[in-house]
Design an enzyme around this catalytic site. Structure first.
Site, PDB file in Angstrom:
ATOM      1  CG  HIS A 415      -1.891   1.183   1.473  1.00 23.65           C
ATOM      2  ND1 HIS A 415      -1.444   2.310   2.112  1.00 23.65           N
ATOM      3  CD2 HIS A 415      -3.014   1.788   0.899  1.00 23.65           C
ATOM      4  CE1 HIS A 415      -2.140   3.141   2.468  1.00 23.65           C
ATOM      5  NE2 HIS A 415      -3.239   3.371   1.511  1.00 23.65           N
ATOM      6  CD  GLU A 676      41.498  -4.666 -23.198  1.00 21.36           C
ATOM      7  OE1 GLU A 676      40.151  -4.504 -22.911  1.00 21.36           O
ATOM      8  OE2 GLU A 676      40.694  -5.775 -23.344  1.00 21.36           O
ATOM      9  CB  SER A 698      40.070   4.004 -24.832  1.00 26.23           C
ATOM     10  OG  SER A 698      39.073   5.194 -24.750  1.00 26.23           O
ATOM     11  CB  CYS A 747      34.148   1.153 -24.128  1.00 26.69           C
ATOM     12  SG  CYS A 747      33.133  -0.134 -25.407  1.00 26.69           S
TER      13      CYS A 747
END
Length: 795
Positions: A415, A676, A698, A747
């Site tokens: 409720h 990477e 990166s 990214c």
């Protein structure tokens, strides 16, 4: 039957003026959805005409109107006294012989002449409208049996038109008291006291996300959910894959279910609350088959009404059958514009006083006011924060004064939660100890913006609030804008941001927060010698006999929730990339991880997946992704391998994944690799022959090109993604990927922080750039600016 009585088979949704919203909806479903396989218990309604005749016969119109003119409509100081006086008028009145006879005859016909248990529910003519829900304002009574009891209960329902909360609700919503009438529904009881019951929404109730069905349930009668006395089980089902016949359950959350409401025995109350056995608390109230059945029914109901719906269901313990016992329009999110997002962010962390289930995503600051019951309404001042054990509809007039609501008990469909959503205030429910740990009168900060868990902080903390309007925002023309996400609890809100999918889903967050346990500690649970570690694992996996399944299910649910939020757009899941020291911090992790001098360059990424220390853990990761894709139906999920050092390693990983059920090309599975490491770029053509695409990481690429440990603080000022050498390698990677026809993305933070870096990436022809949510809008701005400059230069 008569003007006073209408069978469910005789009424439909067009009869709200005759039988009220609740009964009109029951008749609509009984008459039009039974043929579609949705069982609705039969019943009948005492019409509004019956109610009006009752008023006239007892000459109640003028006394009631007179009472309402005496109501203090400024402070409602005499609301309680006015309500009591109004209800007393009804309870002292009598039903006409004609109405009594009509009700008794209808009851006999419904019960085939015997005395059966029925639910007697109030149904107002202004109830369940798209812009106003009267849910909980009037009374319902369960387990009513026998002619005399039915007649008395009908009168109690009539009287409940003037509960304190209903009077206040009509005032707040500008309904004239004399223009709202009551019908009463008498419906066969479903013996859910011997099984389970609950509620459902055909959207996610906090964010308003439309593509899921939210179900919750308890043992016994469903009043415990609404009253908020316990935390129910919760289930999320994804509509698009449900329609495809998949196992579309994307979340299952076990509630405590400490109480079970059952029928009382002769001479007792009609219902009683008993303690739930421990083994029942650890069981879900519905099987997967039942969850999917109810979800399909909810979908049919929503399609029939052409709007989001709030439903109630019950399971009969005698027959094991499921029933729909009510449906009404959802009123909180139905009127909102999904392209307008209100975003809250806490700017500092303070002392946590307590925590619980977060309702909504807002933050509120104010004085805490501890209340034991609605009788203490005079203690609260407008704008204070109510702290109490549990709320019920009797609290509604008081809750409207509050800036936030905190309760000891209850779940996200209790409720207090429902009222908080209607009022647009944050709530934290199910804290357990709120009334004991919060001091009356102290200033607190209520934060619901940090995921499913809400926090109550001591004092006034700084936060920011902003409104984002995406109505006219256009994404870039040539470069896809994707998101970096990790927290499943926030993605339904984030999915409303302009995006082309998820370019990086980090599963480490799910493992750390939802699973918490090192996968090898689950696989080799019996070999663990540390008793405290073993006890922690046992506590978290208590309802799993198979410890490995705990990991697979939890990871699958987290990934599936994110995949659902962005479906059918791509969601690229990077397999785990913890370092050994990070894995060691998981429960049981120290027993399975070597100590390395430089974990950043040690056993991480792809090299772990075939190493003896972790290859079985990688198997569990693959099983989870296979479940998400093949069982749940999320073929928009792609997989990405981090820190893959050599071509041979790449081939080995592809082979291992195939062995574990993730075969490249099957069911549209694409496997990407992170670019990477310098070797990924130098040998890009050979990596492109193995993998389906690349994502430039990166951060790691910069550290390896410049020889800087990115965790180091002493030479952190030299870390620069815009260094000429780094940009040379990125440009080379993009060019090689494009020559090979491979997808290539990036990214990182730099494209949002530096417009010139975004321009550089766009000039090189990158396919997509992925941003953290807080950087997304700035990133879009930088990309669009770069695209315009390029077009201008060409022109």
């Amino acid at each position: 039957m008569s003007d006073y009585i209408k069978k469910f088979s005789e009424i439909g949704i067009e009869d709200i003026a005759t039988v009220g919203g609740k009964n009109a909806s029951l008749g609509e479903m009984y008459g039009k959805l039974s043929s579609k396989g949705i069982p609705v218990p039969n019943g009948f309604a005492c019409t509004v005409l019956a109610f009006k005749s009752f008023l006239t016969f007892n000459q109640l119109e003028f006394p009631l109107k007179n009472l309402m003119t005496q109501l203090d409509k400024t402070n409602y100081s005499n609301l309680k006294e006015i309500g009591i006086a109004a209800r007393k008028l009804f309870l002292n009145a009598i039903l006409t012989k004609e109405l009594e006879t009509n009700i008794i005859n209808a009851y006999k016909e419904l019960s085939n002449g015997s005395a059966i248990e029925v639910a007697v529910r109030s149904s107002a003519t202004a109830e369940d409208l798209p812009n106003a829900s009267f849910a909980g304002q009037h009374e319902s009574f369960l387990n009513v049996k026998g002619e005399k009891e039915v007649l008395e209960t009908v009168k109690k329902c009539f009287a409940s038109l003037y509960t304190n909360r209903a009077i206040k609700y009509r005032e707040d919503n500008h309904f004239k008291h004399e223009e709202v009438f009551l019908s009463v529904g008498i419906q066969k009881m479903v013996r859910s006291d011997k099984a389970s019951s609950g509620i459902g929404f055909t959207l996610e109730p906090d964010s308003g996300f439309r593509d899921v069905i939210h179900l919750s349930g308890v043992w016994g009668l469903g009043e415990n959910i609404v009253q908020g006395t316990i935390t129910p089980d919760e289930f999320l089902v994804f509509k698009p894959t449900l329609l495809l016949g998949k196992n579309a359950i994307i979340q299952k959350r076990l509630g405590d279910k400490t109480k079970t409401m059952i029928y009382g025995t002769e001479g007792e109350n009609s219902v009683v609350n008993i303690d739930t056995l421990k083994e029942k608390q650890l069981q879900f109230v519905l099987s997967d088959h039942e969850i999917l059945k109810l979800a399909n029914w909810a979908l049919i109901i929503e399609q029939h009404y052409q709007k989001p719906m709030d439903i109630e269901w019950a399971k009969d313990g005698n027959t094991e059958e499921l029933f729909i016992i009510q449906a009404r329009p959802e009123t909180v999110h139905a009127m909102q514009n999904p392209l307008i997002v209100r975003e809250y962010r806490i700017l500092e962390k303070g002392q946590i006083i307590t925590k619980g289930n977060a309702v909504g995503s807002k933050i509120s600051v104010g004085k805490a006011r501890i209340l034991q019951s609605p009788i203490e309404s005079d203690k609260i001042i407008e704008g204070e924060i109510i702290v109490t054990d549990v709320t019920s509809p009797d609290w509604d007039p008081i809750l409207k004064k509050s800036a936030a609501i905190i309760t000891n008990k209850g779940g996200r469909t209790s409720h207090a939660s429902i009222v908080a959503r209607e009022l647009g205030v944050p709530a934290i429910v199910g804290c357990g100890d709120a009334t004991a740990t919060i001091t009356d009168g102290e200033t607190i900060t209520v934060s619901c913006c940090e995921g499913k868990i809400g926090f109550v902080y001591k004092g006034e903390l700084n936060f920011e609030k902003k409104e984002l309007n995406f109505t006219d925002l256009q994404k870039p023309d040539s470069t896809e804008v994707m998101m970096i996400v990790s927290d499943p609890d926030k993605v339904f809100q984030l999915s409303r941001y302009p995006n082309d999918g998820v370019g990086l889903l980090r599963i480490e967050f799910i493992i750390t927060h939802a699973i918490q346990i090192h996968p090898m500690a689950l696989i080799k649970f019996n070999e663990i010698e540390d008793v405290s570690v073993k006890n922690k694992i046992q506590s978290l996996t208590e309802h799993y006999t198979n410890k490995e399944k705990y990991f697979v299910d939890a990871l699958a649910e987290g990934v599936a929730t994110i995949a659902a939020a962005f479906y059918p757009k791509d969601v690229i899941v990077r397999m785990s990339d913890f370092k050994t020291n990070e894995y060691a911090n998981l429960i049981g992790g120290k027993d399975f991880e070597p100590k390395e001098e430089n974990p950043m360059l040690g056993c991480r990424g792809a090299s772990r997946y075939y190493n003896e220390i972790y290859k079985e853990g990688f198997r569990l990761e693959c099983e989870a992704i296979k479940k998400v894709r093949d069982e749940m139906g999320f073929d928009n999920v792609k997989v990405m391998i981090p820190f893959c050092r050599t071509i041979e390693e790449g081939k080995k990983i592809i082979s291992i994944m195939k062995k574990y059920g993730l075969e490249q090309g099957i069911n549209h599975l694409e496997i990407y690799v992170m670019a990477e490491i310098p070797s990924n770029i130098i040998l890009a053509e050979k990596f492109a022959a193995i993998f389906d695409g690349f994502s430039i990481g990166s951060n790691d690429l910069t550290q390896l090109i410049l020889g800087i440990d990115r965790d180091s603080t002493s030479i952190n000022d030299l870390f620069n993604e815009q260094n000429e050498a780094v940009k040379f390698m990125i440009a080379s990677m993009i060019a090689k990927a494009r020559n090979e026809g491979s997808k290539i993305g990036l990214c990182g933070q730099a494209p949002s922080d530096y417009p010139e870096f975004a321009k550089f990436l766009v000039q090189q022809g990158i396919d997509s750039i992925s941003f953290n949510p807080d950087a997304l809008l700035k990133g879009i701005e930088n990309i669009k600016k770069a695209e315009i400059e390029m077009l201008t230069a060409i022109g």
